[in-house]
Design a protein around this motif. Structure first.
Motif, short mmCIF file in Angstrom:
data_model
loop_
_atom_site.label_atom_id
_atom_site.label_comp_id
_atom_site.label_asym_id
_atom_site.label_seq_id
_atom_site.Cartn_x
_atom_site.Cartn_y
_atom_site.Cartn_z
N ARG A 57 -9.03 -5.58 -10.68
CA ARG A 57 -9.50 -4.40 -10.98
C ARG A 57 -8.13 -3.94 -11.30
N ARG A 58 -7.30 -4.18 -10.78
CA ARG A 58 -5.62 -2.78 -11.11
C ARG A 58 -4.96 -4.27 -11.11
N GLY A 59 -5.13 -4.72 -11.22
CA GLY A 59 -4.40 -6.86 -12.05
C GLY A 59 -3.12 -7.13 -10.94
N GLU A 60 -3.50 -6.68 -9.54
CA GLU A 60 -3.10 -7.11 -8.78
C GLU A 60 -2.91 -8.53 -8.80
N ASP A 61 -2.41 -9.85 -7.79
CA ASP A 61 -2.40 -11.13 -7.93
C ASP A 61 -3.50 -11.05 -6.47
N VAL A 62 -4.42 -11.43 -6.76
CA VAL A 62 -4.93 -11.81 -5.24
C VAL A 62 -6.01 -13.37 -5.17
#
Length: 216
Positions: A22-27
């Motif tokens: 949701r926060r736009g991290e590469d997960v």
């Protein structure tokens, strides 16, 4: 930020994955069952399909952080410590590209500041807790082990006495103490845990120590 999550299909891991996305991290989800991960997290989930105990330094290299949300049955609860040792060995702070390690711990190591009792002693008073108490007992030993580690960058995060599914509230943070939410009970939702973990990853405030998260 590139974040790997061990146990991404479990209660805590799912919410941490979703909050990171949701926060736009590469997960990336480290899981044994890629099909289950896609069912729970979406068809576009990035997956490394591998047993956590087979992860190597090469697997972890290039991640900014790896979150260990591994869960075990009571009969295998000592594997919490085994996996912690493996991750610490695979991610030494002296090696270029080693990630920061985040460990989702238990509440047994928290302290009731009014009485001095440890959470584990309060858990023992719960009816029928003998069936599952080995999990918080081993997670207490896991924290004791981590407190000896100075060869890796790590942080531990403990929920409060009840760790339950649910949406996030505004997390309330402490260090080693049992906290209570507005309703007077000691609990943490998986959503609140996820928000606190991502807040810490994006704006680090703890190094080689443990903090705890309560619902508001």
């Amino acid at each position: 930020m590139r974040i790997g999550i061990i146990g991404a299909t479990g209660m805590a891991g799912r919410e941490i994955y979703r909050e990171a996305a949701r926060r736009g991290e590469d997960v990336v989800a480290f899981v044994r069952d890629g099909a289950r991960a896609r069912d729970l997290l979406g068809a576009d989930v990035q997956v490394v399909e591998k047993d956590a105990f087979d992860l190597t330094a090469e697997d972890l290299s290039g991640f900014d952080a790896v979150v260990n949300a591994f869960a075990a049955a009571p009969s295998e609860a000592s594997r919490h410590i085994d996996l912690s040792r493996r991750l610490v060995e695979a991610a030494p702070s002296t090696a270029e590209g080693s990630p920061r390690l985040v460990f989702i711990l238990g509440a047994g190591s928290l302290t009731n500041t009014a009485t001095g009792e440890l959470g584990i002693d309060l858990i023992r008073q719960i009816p029928d807790s003998e069936a599952w108490i080995e999990i918080p007992a081993q997670q207490l030993k896991q924290l004791e082990y981590l407190r000896t580690v100075d060869t890796a960058e790590w942080v531990g995060v403990s929920p409060q006495m009840m760790f339950v599914p649910g949406e996030a509230t505004t997390p309330k943070l402490g260090r080693d103490e049992i906290l209570t939410a507005a309703d007077g009970e000691s609990h943490t939702s998986a959503g609140s845990m996820a928000v606190a973990v991502l807040d810490e990853l994006q704006s680090p405030k703890h190094r080689n120590t443990r903090f705890t998260v309560s619902d508001a």
